[in-house]
Design a protein around this motif. Structure first.
Motif, PDB file in Angstrom:
ATOM      1  N   ARG A   1       0.516  -1.418   0.031  1.00 44.74           N
ATOM      2  CA  ARG A   1       0.206  -0.027   0.181  1.00 44.74           C
ATOM      3  C   ARG A   1       0.995   1.522   0.267  1.00 44.74           C
ATOM      4  N   PRO A   2       1.446   1.422  -0.969  1.00 46.69           N
ATOM      5  CA  PRO A   2       2.063   2.796  -1.450  1.00 46.69           C
ATOM      6  C   PRO A   2       1.349   4.083  -1.156  1.00 46.69           C
ATOM      7  N   ILE A   3       0.963   4.709  -0.678  1.00 45.74           N
ATOM      8  CA  ILE A   3       0.367   6.202  -0.851  1.00 45.74           C
ATOM      9  C   ILE A   3       0.893   7.433  -0.597  1.00 45.74           C
ATOM     10  N   GLY A   4       2.097   7.595  -0.712  1.00 48.65           N
ATOM     11  CA  GLY A   4       2.849   9.098  -0.820  1.00 48.65           C
ATOM     12  C   GLY A   4       4.276   9.090  -0.805  1.00 48.65           C
ATOM     13  N   ILE A   5       4.954   9.558  -2.327  1.00 48.26           N
ATOM     14  CA  ILE A   5       5.606   9.439  -2.487  1.00 48.26           C
ATOM     15  C   ILE A   5       6.465  11.313  -2.724  1.00 48.26           C
ATOM     16  N   ALA A   6       7.800  11.330  -2.357  1.00 51.06           N
ATOM     17  CA  ALA A   6       8.706  12.585  -2.898  1.00 51.06           C
ATOM     18  C   ALA A   6       9.917  12.661  -2.955  1.00 51.06           C
ATOM     19  N   ARG A   7       9.810  13.212  -4.261  1.00 51.94           N
ATOM     20  CA  ARG A   7      11.930  13.546  -4.815  1.00 51.94           C
ATOM     21  C   ARG A   7      13.204  14.279  -3.953  1.00 51.94           C
ATOM     22  N   LEU A   8      13.719  13.291  -3.895  1.00 52.26           N
ATOM     23  CA  LEU A   8      14.837  14.044  -3.118  1.00 52.26           C
ATOM     24  C   LEU A   8      16.222  14.779  -3.974  1.00 52.26           C
ATOM     25  N   PRO A   9      15.978  16.301  -4.292  1.00 45.94           N
ATOM     26  CA  PRO A   9      16.690  16.638  -5.077  1.00 45.94           C
ATOM     27  C   PRO A   9      18.296  16.775  -5.646  1.00 45.94           C
ATOM     28  N   SER A  10      18.131  16.381  -4.478  1.00 45.56           N
ATOM     29  CA  SER A  10      19.986  16.449  -4.357  1.00 45.56           C
ATOM     30  C   SER A  10      21.050  14.717  -5.411  1.00 45.56           C
ATOM     31  N   ASP A  11      19.566  13.923  -5.267  1.00 43.07           N
ATOM     32  CA  ASP A  11      20.331  12.849  -5.681  1.00 43.07           C
ATOM     33  C   ASP A  11      18.999  11.883  -6.609  1.00 43.07           C
ATOM     34  N   ARG A  12      17.502  12.419  -6.793  1.00 44.33           N
ATOM     35  CA  ARG A  12      17.044  12.288  -7.794  1.00 44.33           C
ATOM     36  C   ARG A  12      16.210  11.509  -7.364  1.00 44.33           C
ATOM     37  N   SER A  13      16.312  10.987  -6.170  1.00 45.70           N
ATOM     38  CA  SER A  13      16.119   8.898  -5.919  1.00 45.70           C
ATOM     39  C   SER A  13      14.791   9.920  -4.994  1.00 45.70           C
ATOM     40  N   VAL A  14      13.563   9.105  -5.005  1.00 38.94           N
ATOM     41  CA  VAL A  14      12.308   9.025  -4.566  1.00 38.94           C
ATOM     42  C   VAL A  14      12.409   8.336  -1.889  1.00 38.94           C
ATOM     43  N   VAL A  15      11.656   9.011  -1.841  1.00 34.79           N
ATOM     44  CA  VAL A  15      10.962   8.336  -1.451  1.00 34.79           C
ATOM     45  C   VAL A  15       9.605   8.059  -0.755  1.00 34.79           C
ATOM     46  N   VAL A  16       8.717   6.424  -0.597  1.00 36.51           N
ATOM     47  CA  VAL A  16       7.694   6.280  -0.350  1.00 36.51           C
ATOM     48  C   VAL A  16       6.607   5.932   0.376  1.00 36.51           C
TER      49      VAL A  16
END
Length: 415
Positions: free
Chosen positions: A242-257
């Protein structure tokens, strides 16, 4: 007896005439129009304002005329000639952004101008707020000043998540009921690009470097990554509970879920490689502080907001919320804005976790976005079927109604 009947008939006739006269839209005694042009609105855009109203007809009506006042100072000055009575809009161009423009629209009769103008105010600006209206099945664009809905892109089932590619100004959004990730180019004439992914896609985030978008699909536990040509940018990631939220880190363009079902926060590289996962009870949404690269995570179930490092180390936990969902970071001013849906409040925190502002009376406030230039906060308020704009100091500026069930919101800062 006949005299009484005649008198009664005369009274009925007079009353009928009076009623008919007051239904005349030009009559000052008309309870609906008050003698003013109907439906007059001023829609703010970048360096321009579009005026709209209802056309009118009448044997003595020559048309309409528009007057404008700048910044609340000085007289109203005519900016048009006499417009046809069949005209229903006029666009005032070449305007100064950030300045209040007050407008008056008057009837022009063959005998002269009407005495009762319709009035409206707009404040043009470069900002483009976009809202996913889940209930109406549309992607709605709000005016730059937050007073009205400017336009609607129709033909969808139930849009929910929305994000903007800041480089191209294209809008990515999810159609949850339609099982699709959609790319819309507001500057083009082509139809939106629809990418069918199945399931019920929700939260979405963009990467303005390679112009891709990541989308969560909670029902089947997947994370998608597509480019603006509709092709996979990296393989679909599965087995996410159940992934329901996501954001991106500008430093390395990775995503946090936010993996709500798995009670974890997970981070993936830009190519989809897993980087880490840390335990976190029932995470709802996540936002990144672009200055510190710290993560702010809400938990609706626990009524808390947690701050973590970019490495996933918990740094702080802030309680006192009833049911927080949306979160956004104003990195320039060091403010973290939280949408507490159960409390009907927007809450502003310092980076240290102290509460500095509460804006109440926002029924079921859900998602939130911050304009980095002004610090103004924009939030979807499903309970009011509206979007609310709040200044950095907590003052409610404007509320755009006319929505059905507003969900996700994203801001295109413009030029």
């Amino acid at each position: 007896m006949r005299a009484r009947l005649a008198l009664l008939a005369a009274l009925v006739l007079v009353a009928g005439c009076s009623s008919r006269e007051r239904l005349n839209p030009f009559d000052l005694r008309n309870p609906y129009t008050r003698g003013r042009p109907e439906g007059f609105v001023a829609l703010a855009d970048d360096a321009q304002v579009r005026l709209e109203w209802q056309p009118e007809t009448g044997s003595d009506l020559a048309g309409f005329q528009v007057y404008r006042q700048l910044g609340g100072i000085g007289p109203f000055v005519s900016i048009t000639g006499v417009l046809s009575s069949l005209t229903s809009s006029f666009t005032d161009r070449g305007l100064a952004n950030g300045v209040d423009h007050a407008y008056r629209l008057v009837f022009v009769f063959r005998s002269g101008e009407g005495s009762a103008p319709a009035e409206a105010i707009a404040t043009p600006g470069p900002l483009r707020p976009w809202v996913a209206d889940f209930g109406a099945g549309v992607l709605a664009r709000i005016t730059a000043d937050g007073r009205h809905v400017l336009s609607r892109v129709r033909g969808f089932d139930s849009p929910s998540g929305v994000a903007v590619d800041a480089a191209t100004r294209k809008v990515w959004f999810t159609d949850t009921g339609g099982g699709s990730l959609i790319l819309y180019d507001p500057s083009g004439t082509s139809q939106p690009l629809s990418i069918y992914v199945s399931g019920q896609p929700g939260a979405v985030v963009t990467d303005s470097v390679d112009h891709t978008a990541w989308a969560c699909e909670p029902e089947q536990g997947r994370l998608f990554h597509f480019n603006d040509g509709g092709l996979e940018a990296s393989p679909t990631i599965g087995l996410i509970d159940r992934p329901i939220g996501i954001a991106r880190l500008p430093s390395d363009r990775s995503v946090v879920v936010c993996e709500r079902g798995g009670n974890r926060l997970r981070r993936f590289a830009s190519d989809g490689t897993p980087l880490w996962g840390v335990p976190l009870p029932a995470p709802s949404r996540v936002a990144v502080d672009s200055s510190t690269l710290e993560l702010w995570v809400t938990s609706f179930d626990l009524g808390r907001v947690v701050r973590l490092s970019a490495a996933g180390v918990a740094l702080d936990s802030v309680g006192g919320f009833d049911g927080p969902i949306g979160v956004a970071v104003d990195a320039r001013r060091g403010r973290i804005w939280v949408a507490d849906a159960r409390a009907g409040e927007l809450v502003a925190l310092t980076r240290g976790g102290a509460v500095v502002l509460r804006v109440s009376g926002l029924s079921e406030v859900r998602e939130v976005a911050v304009d980095p230039a002004s610090g103004d906060v924009w939030a979807t308020v499903p309970g009011a079927k509206a979007v609310v704009r709040v200044t950095a100091d907590g003052t409610r500026r404007w509320q755009a109604g006319g929505l059905s069930l507003p969900d996700g919101i994203a801001l295109d800062p413009g030029r």
